[in-house]
Design a protein around this motif. Structure first.
Motif, PDB file in Angstrom:
ATOM      1  N   LYS A   4      17.753 -41.226 -28.609  1.00  0.00           N
ATOM      2  CA  LYS A   4      17.557 -41.765 -29.965  1.00  0.00           C
ATOM      3  C   LYS A   4      18.544 -42.897 -30.190  1.00  0.00           C
ATOM      4  O   LYS A   4      19.739 -42.728 -29.945  1.00  0.00           O
ATOM      5  CB  LYS A   4      17.783 -40.678 -31.026  1.00  0.00           C
ATOM      6  CG  LYS A   4      16.629 -39.697 -31.183  1.00  0.00           C
ATOM      7  CD  LYS A   4      16.614 -38.698 -30.078  1.00  0.00           C
ATOM      8  CE  LYS A   4      15.433 -37.742 -30.182  1.00  0.00           C
ATOM      9  NZ  LYS A   4      15.332 -36.921 -28.977  1.00  0.00           N
ATOM     10  N   ASP A   6      18.564 -44.633 -33.221  1.00  0.00           N
ATOM     11  CA  ASP A   6      18.668 -44.910 -34.658  1.00  0.00           C
ATOM     12  C   ASP A   6      19.839 -44.119 -35.232  1.00  0.00           C
ATOM     13  O   ASP A   6      20.549 -43.400 -34.509  1.00  0.00           O
ATOM     14  CB  ASP A   6      17.360 -44.547 -35.365  1.00  0.00           C
ATOM     15  CG  ASP A   6      16.963 -43.095 -35.145  1.00  0.00           C
ATOM     16  OD1 ASP A   6      15.949 -42.655 -35.700  1.00  0.00           O
ATOM     17  OD2 ASP A   6      17.685 -42.387 -34.390  1.00  0.00           O
ATOM     18  N   GLY A   9      19.860 -40.408 -34.611  1.00  0.00           N
ATOM     19  CA  GLY A   9      20.290 -40.106 -33.241  1.00  0.00           C
ATOM     20  C   GLY A   9      21.791 -40.201 -33.087  1.00  0.00           C
ATOM     21  O   GLY A   9      22.415 -39.325 -32.474  1.00  0.00           O
ATOM     22  N   THR A 111      11.387 -37.452 -31.856  1.00  0.00           N
ATOM     23  CA  THR A 111      11.335 -37.203 -33.291  1.00  0.00           C
ATOM     24  C   THR A 111       9.877 -37.188 -33.735  1.00  0.00           C
ATOM     25  O   THR A 111       9.028 -37.872 -33.167  1.00  0.00           O
ATOM     26  CB  THR A 111      12.084 -38.287 -34.077  1.00  0.00           C
ATOM     27  OG1 THR A 111      11.594 -39.567 -33.642  1.00  0.00           O
ATOM     28  CG2 THR A 111      13.561 -38.219 -33.805  1.00  0.00           C
TER      29      THR A 111
END
Lengths: 261, 256
Positions: A4, A6, A9, A111
């Motif tokens: 991840k 972002d 994450g 996700t």
């Protein structure tokens, strides 16, 4: 590998690192550092969870990533309660459990997309999945306590004390498993037409509940004797939780629950 | 009495453990074979024996104030109700009812309802062969689809994956409208002793909706059992111990 990149994450990876650090520090009896890291890990995971809630616009408990994030997030507060109120031990092990569930969340499960399938847009998500997430976290602490009981010298006061703590922790988690099972059955009736479909996930959830129910009856029958047998029963229940949570989903053997995760 | 209680506790622990093992085994057999296993004649005897054992639950209850026994009684009573409700809703109960008083009720089936064409035909879930008919007809007025994409306007097409679809059903008998309902995900129709759950929708010139039809026999009993079991477990595991702890703190003692 689903890395991840972002903010969710990054917060999760910070939480994972903090829990690993906490586990090491607590195992080395650096309690102040360990407890601070443990709490920091919770805060990071809680931030990630809250952000996911905002992103999805609904309870973020509909994908494996979100469920495992929630599991990792709940370890610290429940560990605190179990240790301070119920007499449980094993803070280092609890932190390690949190790290263990955050690992697949951080590196394996993607996700969930923002477009929720129709069946998952239900008010029953929170009571069903939420109760199970809480219950599984509590039962993992029960398993840690049961393992500690097995490690204690047989017939010692320490073994007896640890067994009583195991019982108290499992007694906390069993109603949560019951709530999760009942809420799932009621939701299943609305979503799929019947309250029980003999789906693999349902059967493993049922087996888990039955194992812990058997534990309480076994413990009452033994009347304070053969404490290791009781602890072994708790570990069997924890193994069933592992099968329910991981094996069924990873082998895609549950046709009804496939879209849920 | 103590000996009987001990034997019953051991038997209960063994029975619960055995059921857990059977459940795990059933999980590996697959839903259809697991259903066949748990609804087989030998298992029927097990369920009846289990219900009888749960009814004997009061002998497991420790002596003392009745309030301490309430959780256990509710838990065991809830288990009995769940088993009873499951038995009432089972295919075996429906076959027995058909044999005893000619009941035409079907335990479970599917329906394929085409837009504008009333149908009461019930089909087998596995083979799609006709297995019965409803005492009324169900027709599909229209099927509405909601998308995750931007809202469709007069000059645009709906886009994005499906968020939800709603089937507007009409229940009729001899041309007379008996009920109307909008059925969508998590919102089934309950009518005439059946639950109609939307499990598929095919759009086209004439929309088609697939409905899962399940008899409602025993459902109320099962739900009562759920409520009683949950209340009993919560009372026994949370409320009772918390109350005992508060009492002991109030009397300046500590007990486990």
């Amino acid at each position: 590998m689903a890395i991840k990149t972002d903010l969710v994450g990054y917060l999760l990876y910070c939480g994972l690192a903090a829990h690993l650090y906490a586990a090491a520090a607590l195992a080395l009896r650096r309690r102040a550092f360990g407890q601070t890291a443990f709490a920091t890990g919770f805060a990071a995971c809680a931030g990630a969870f809250a952000l996911r809630w905002v992103q999805l616009g609904c309870t973020p408990l509909v994908g494996m990533f979100e469920v495992f994030l929630a599991l990792g997030m709940l370890v610290w507060p429940l560990s605190l309660f179990c240790r301070r109120v119920l007499g449980a031990e094993g803070a280092a092990a609890h932190a390690l459990v949190a790290a263990a569930v955050l690992l697949p969340a951080g590196f394996v499960f993607p996700t969930a997309g923002p477009q929720m399938p129709a069946l998952l847009q239900s008010a029953w998500v929170l009571p069903h999945v939420g109760a199970y997430v809480l219950g599984y976290t509590v039962m993992s602490m029960g398993a840690v306590q049961a393992a500690l009981q097995l490690a204690a010298p047989a017939s010692s006061p320490l073994a007896a004390a640890r067994e009583r703590a195991t019982w108290r922790v499992v007694r906390l988690g069993f109603p949560l498993l019951t709530l999760g099972l009942v809420a799932g059955a009621v939701w299943g009736k609305q979503a799929w037409g019947d309250w029980w479909h003999f789906d693999p996930k349902e059967l493993w959830s049922g087996a888990t509940w039955l194992l812990f129910a058997a534990y309480f009856h076994l413990r009452a029958a033994l009347g304070g004797r053969r404490l290791r047998v009781c602890s072994a029963a708790v570990l069997a229940g924890a193994g069933a939780i592992g099968m329910t949570l991981l094996w069924v989903n990873l082998t895609a053997s549950s046709p009804l629950h496939a879209h849920a995760f | 009495m103590a000996r009987l209680r001990q034997v019953t506790l051991w038997a209960a622990a063994a029975a619960l453990g055995a059921l857990a093992v059977l459940s795990a085994l059933g999980a590996h057999l697959g839903p259809a074979r697991a259903a066949g296993l748990f609804r087989s004649a030998p298992m029927a005897a097990v369920w009846v024996a289990l219900a009888a054992a749960l009814l004997a639950g009061p002998i497991l209850v420790p002596s003392g104030r009745p309030i301490r026994n309430a959780g256990l009684l509710a838990g065991y009573g809830g288990g009995v109700l769940i088993l009873l409700g499951a038995m009432l809703g089972s295919p075996a109960a429906h076959r027995l009812a058909a044999r005893c008083w000619g009941s035409q009720k079907v335990p479970g089936a599917v329906m394929h309802v085409v837009e504008g064409q009333p149908s009461g035909e019930l089909l087998d879930e596995q083979t799609a062969e006709p297995i019965g008919a409803l005492p009324f007809a169900v027709s599909l007025e229209r099927c509405e689809v909601e998308y995750h994409g931007p809202a469709p306007g007069p000059a645009s097409q709906p886009s994005g994956p499906v968020k939800d679809f709603t089937s507007h059903l009409v229940v009729t008998r001899d041309g007379q409208v008996l009920a109307r309902a909008a059925v969508s995900a998590n919102r089934p129709l309950h009518y005439g002793g059946y639950h109609f759950t939307q499990t598929g929708c095919v759009l086209g010139r004439h929309a088609l909706v697939r409905l899962t039809v399940v008899s409602d026999w025993g459902l109320g009993v099962v739900y009562a059992g759920f409520a009683l079991l949950t209340a009993g477990v919560i009372w026994q595991m949370w409320v009772g111990p918390a109350a005992a702890h508060l009492r002991s703190r109030g009397s300046h003692g500590h007990q486990d």
